[in-house]
Design an enzyme around this catalytic site. Structure first.
Site, PDB file in Angstrom:
ATOM      1  N   GLY A 170      55.868  73.627  23.686  1.00 45.61           N
ATOM      2  CA  GLY A 170      55.186  74.907  23.580  1.00 45.61           C
ATOM      3  C   GLY A 170      54.735  75.530  24.877  1.00 45.61           C
ATOM      4  O   GLY A 170      53.977  76.501  24.866  1.00 45.61           O
ATOM      5  N   THR A 171      55.198  74.997  26.014  1.00 41.68           N
ATOM      6  CA  THR A 171      54.743  75.522  27.304  1.00 41.68           C
ATOM      7  C   THR A 171      55.627  76.642  27.840  1.00 41.68           C
ATOM      8  O   THR A 171      55.343  77.187  28.904  1.00 41.68           O
ATOM      9  CB  THR A 171      54.667  74.388  28.344  1.00 41.68           C
ATOM     10  OG1 THR A 171      55.895  73.651  28.329  1.00 41.68           O
ATOM     11  CG2 THR A 171      53.516  73.452  28.029  1.00 41.68           C
ATOM     12  N   GLY A 172      56.709  76.977  27.149  1.00 41.33           N
ATOM     13  CA  GLY A 172      57.513  78.134  27.546  1.00 41.33           C
ATOM     14  C   GLY A 172      58.804  77.807  28.260  1.00 41.33           C
ATOM     15  O   GLY A 172      59.347  78.659  28.963  1.00 41.33           O
ATOM     16  N   LYS A 173      59.331  76.600  28.070  1.00 43.64           N
ATOM     17  CA  LYS A 173      60.572  76.218  28.763  1.00 43.64           C
ATOM     18  C   LYS A 173      61.761  77.054  28.283  1.00 43.64           C
ATOM     19  O   LYS A 173      62.540  77.566  29.086  1.00 43.64           O
ATOM     20  CB  LYS A 173      60.834  74.719  28.556  1.00 43.64           C
ATOM     21  CG  LYS A 173      59.722  73.826  29.083  1.00 43.64           C
ATOM     22  CD  LYS A 173      60.043  72.356  28.911  1.00 43.64           C
ATOM     23  CE  LYS A 173      59.995  71.926  27.461  1.00 43.64           C
ATOM     24  NZ  LYS A 173      58.640  72.003  26.890  1.00 43.64           N
ATOM     25  N   HIS A 180      25.579  62.390  13.677  1.00 45.77           N
ATOM     26  CA  HIS A 180      26.799  61.943  14.363  1.00 45.77           C
ATOM     27  C   HIS A 180      27.277  63.011  15.356  1.00 45.77           C
ATOM     28  O   HIS A 180      27.509  62.714  16.540  1.00 45.77           O
ATOM     29  CB  HIS A 180      27.894  61.646  13.330  1.00 45.77           C
ATOM     30  CG  HIS A 180      29.173  61.151  13.927  1.00 45.77           C
ATOM     31  ND1 HIS A 180      29.535  59.822  13.916  1.00 45.77           N
ATOM     32  CD2 HIS A 180      30.190  61.804  14.563  1.00 45.77           C
ATOM     33  CE1 HIS A 180      30.706  59.680  14.510  1.00 45.77           C
ATOM     34  NE2 HIS A 180      31.126  60.875  14.909  1.00 45.77           N
ATOM     35  N   GLU A 181      27.411  64.236  14.889  1.00 47.51           N
ATOM     36  CA  GLU A 181      27.893  65.302  15.767  1.00 47.51           C
ATOM     37  C   GLU A 181      26.857  65.655  16.832  1.00 47.51           C
ATOM     38  O   GLU A 181      27.223  66.010  17.958  1.00 47.51           O
ATOM     39  CB  GLU A 181      28.253  66.545  14.945  1.00 47.51           C
ATOM     40  CG  GLU A 181      29.345  66.332  13.910  1.00 47.51           C
ATOM     41  CD  GLU A 181      30.642  65.814  14.513  1.00 47.51           C
ATOM     42  OE1 GLU A 181      30.905  66.105  15.703  1.00 47.51           O
ATOM     43  OE2 GLU A 181      31.398  65.114  13.807  1.00 47.51           O
ATOM     44  N   HIS A 219      27.351  63.325  19.786  1.00 47.04           N
ATOM     45  CA  HIS A 219      28.405  63.776  20.704  1.00 47.04           C
ATOM     46  C   HIS A 219      27.879  64.867  21.632  1.00 47.04           C
ATOM     47  O   HIS A 219      28.099  64.833  22.852  1.00 47.04           O
ATOM     48  CB  HIS A 219      29.596  64.335  19.913  1.00 47.04           C
ATOM     49  CG  HIS A 219      30.386  63.298  19.182  1.00 47.04           C
ATOM     50  ND1 HIS A 219      30.917  62.185  19.807  1.00 47.04           N
ATOM     51  CD2 HIS A 219      30.764  63.212  17.877  1.00 47.04           C
ATOM     52  CE1 HIS A 219      31.580  61.460  18.916  1.00 47.04           C
ATOM     53  NE2 HIS A 219      31.486  62.057  17.735  1.00 47.04           N
TER      54      HIS A 219
END
EC number: 3.4.24.-
Length: 650
Positions: free
Chosen positions: A220-223, A437-438, A441
């Site tokens: 998906g980087t445009g090659k 929990h969140e 983080h």
């Protein structure tokens, strides 16, 4: 003048027609050789016997036809069952019309007879009708296969179109202006465009243009887009094919397709041949014996790119996600002269990509694309395009006139974790667990200098996650230090640490399984790849390819045990860091968890407000007041008329 392709097609159909004629002759001769000519007396005898046994049965007579021959002759052909032999015999009887009428004596035919008042040729045609049906069916199947193969771009040179080039020339309308975010990569390809436009200039200077360009990078980087842009800027023919399209179930087909592809490109020179996912055909040849179809295809590709022949005016471009598995002979100068790394875009490049894909969409002018780019670290160009497409779909779904930051924010979440599952039932206990929990983080991201910046925290389930925290690097650097990696691991373990502190070690839930997986992966790479452990500066390869394709480990079981011990040590040290930070900031943890319980989603601004002021934001207090009033009404038994549009739902 007929081409080679049309001549081969003509010969193919001539062979098929000859085979059909020979088949008909053989069948006709065989049928004729086994047919008995019987007298009118024999025919009369058979007619008198069979009806007496079963006048309605078709046991004795099969495939009987009657037609009128020359001189008022009646010809009867068919098969009759002889009880003496227990077999059917093919017969033909030539009777006068009067004799035929006498034998029949106005009796009904004891068989489903077919009477033809016509020529012998018509009767022969009817008798061969089943055979002709099979011939037509067979011919139709052949025609269909030929048509399908030709339509798929495989050509019609042989029965299945195998060995034919599947790549077809096309003109690309993509320009460099349609490609954003990879400026360095584009500058590398400008020379190719100049060479394709003005080859004489390079020939006078004694320079050889690159024969091949390999683009390596994540999906998906445009090659592919870059390859199309080169062809579009130069205005040359563009042949594109996937590496997997060279192979078939038959050995040799791939090599044939490579040859024909280059031959077609020569006719259209100057031209670009683009091979997507070239690792499907260009993998390293092992040391085993034999030469399979893959190796033949690769060998032919090597010869075409830089062999005895000349391919002037042809540039081969290829794309892969795994340049490390390609054969070294493919990567040498003279074949792929240039290897261009097409990496994931940084924050400035993401901003440029977003602005490019925003063209043609109705977007609120207040949207800050730099802030959106901050929220999308690690996104490829394809993912960024998908974000804006999802935002446009959400705008239509919500029946709004323009795309706002709200739709873009939701689109990012959908790309990362899938659609929100707001209808999923969550108990108060589960909500408390996910909130702490969140918050754990987020707290690590707030307090550790080397940790990532917290952008958003939510307890709305998406996919398999009960909630998630979006954290982005404070500075997008090329390298990561040992301190940075420890901080990243501590951030992943912050949720589990918060659960242990709030609910006890024995009540830690399975919600941290994905965090543990990511943390363990980083710790393992620190030990076996980066040399960041007491084992020293050694890179340990987990597997190595040996002779004849055999795979063996590169270190002993004792070393493997030491590696596992080092990984556990890194995880334990990082977990201690997380526990220490959370214990020292319990007030902030409680405020974050309370905000999540009330709003379900909190932004970077709200998180920063809590961290600095050590109190709940105004939005949280207002929502708590509304919830308290509603609870009071429920206790009093009052009827609450809640409209959907009144609910505070993001």
């Amino acid at each position: 003048m007929k081409t080679k392709k049309s001549k081969s097609t003509l010969w193919f159909w001539l062979i098929i027609l000859l085979a059909i004629i020979v088949t008909i002759i053989i069948i006709a001769v065989t049928v004729k050789g086994t047919t008995q000519v019987i007298s009118d007396a024999t025919f009369a005898d058979w007619m008198s016997k069979s009806p007496q046994i079963d006048p309605n049965a078709d046991k004795y007579w099969k495939n009987v036809i009657i037609y009128y021959g020359s001189n008022n002759t009646v010809v009867v052909k068919g098969s009759y069952f002889l009880e003496s032999t227990g077999k059917y015999v093919n017969f033909v009887a030539y009777l006068t019309q009067k004799r035929f009428e006498t034998i029949m004596a106005d009796k009904p035919y004891p068989w489903p007879a077919l009477v033809y008042q016509g020529s012998v040729g018509m009767a022969l045609l009817v008798s061969l009708a089943p055979l002709l049906i099979y011939v037509l069916l067979f011919g139709g199947i052949i025609w269909f296969m030929m048509k399908s193969s030709s339509g798929a771009g495989a050509g019609a040179g042989n029965i299945f179109g195998m060995g034919k080039n599947r790549a077809r020339a096309e003109k690309s309308d993509v320009k460099f202006a349609n490609v954003a975010g990879i400026e360095e990569e584009k500058s590398e390809l400008v020379e190719l465009v100049d060479y394709l436009k003005f080859p004489a200039k390079y020939a006078e200077a004694g320079a050889r243009a690159p024969k091949g360009v390999l683009m390596e990078g994540p999906p998906g980087t445009g090659k592919t887009l870059l390859a199309k842009a080169v062809a579009g800027e130069a205005g040359v023919s563009f042949f594109s094919i996937a590496g997997s399209e060279f192979e078939e179930m038959f050995v040799g087909v791939g090599a044939s397709r490579v040859r024909e592809m280059f031959n077609d490109a020569k006719k259209s020179a100057p031209a670009i041949i683009f091979i997507d996912e070239i690792d499907a055909v260009g993998r390293k040849r092992n040391n085993g014996m034999g030469s399979g179809g893959n190796e033949q295809t690769l060998n032919q590709l090597l010869v075409e790119m830089d062999g005895f022949g000349t391919n002037s005016g042809i540039i081969v471009m290829a794309a892969t996600n795994r340049a490390d598995v390609l054969d070294p002979a493919l990567l040498r100068p003279g074949r792929f002269d240039r290897v261009i790394q097409v990496s994931l875009p940084d924050i400035k490049e993401r901003k440029a990509i977003l602005e490019l894909h925003a063209k043609g969409k109705k977007i609120d002018g207040s949207v800050d694309w730099y802030r959106v780019a901050e929220r999308t670290p690690g996104f490829s160009g394809a993912q960024l395009e998908n974000v804006l497409n999802e935002a446009a779909i959400l705008m239509v779904r919500e029946k709004r006139d323009i795309i706002t930051i709200t739709e873009i924010d939701e689109a990012i979440d959908r790309v990362v974790g899938g659609p929100a599952k707001k209808s999923r039932a969550m108990t108060k206990q589960d909500k408390d667990i996910v909130s702490y929990h969140e918050s754990g983080h987020a707290l690590i991201g707030l307090k550790l200098d080397s940790a990532s910046k917290v952008q958003k925290v939510t307890i709305i389930p998406r996919g398999n996650a009960g909630g998630y925290t979006i954290m982005t690097p404070k500075d997008e650097t090329v390298f990561s230090s040992k301190k940075d990696l420890f901080a990243t691991i501590a951030g992943y373990l912050g949720g589990r640490a918060a659960e242990e502190i709030m609910f006890g070690k024995e009540n830690v839930t399975t919600g941290a399984h994905d965090d543990l997986d990511k943390a363990t992966n980083i710790a393992r790479r620190m030990v076996v790849q980066f040399g960041m452990s007491s084992l020293g500066m050694t890179k340990f390869l987990t597997m190595a390819e040996e002779s004849y394709g055999k795979m063996e480990g590169t270190y002993s079981d004792e070393t493997a045990a030491r590696i596992d011990a080092e990984i556990s040590k890194i995880l334990e040290e990082s977990y201690k860091i997380a526990l220490k930070i959370i214990k020292e900031n319990m007030e902030t943890l409680e405020l974050l968890a309370e905000s999540l319980r009330v709003l379900e989603t909190i932004t970077a601004e709200q998180i920063e407000y809590i961290n600095v002021n050590k109190k709940l934001p105004e939005e949280v207090l207002e929502q708590k007041n509304r919830m308290a009033k509603e609870d009071e009404k429920i206790k009093k038994g009052e009827i609450i008329d809640i409209k959907v549009e009144d609910l505070d739902i993001d």
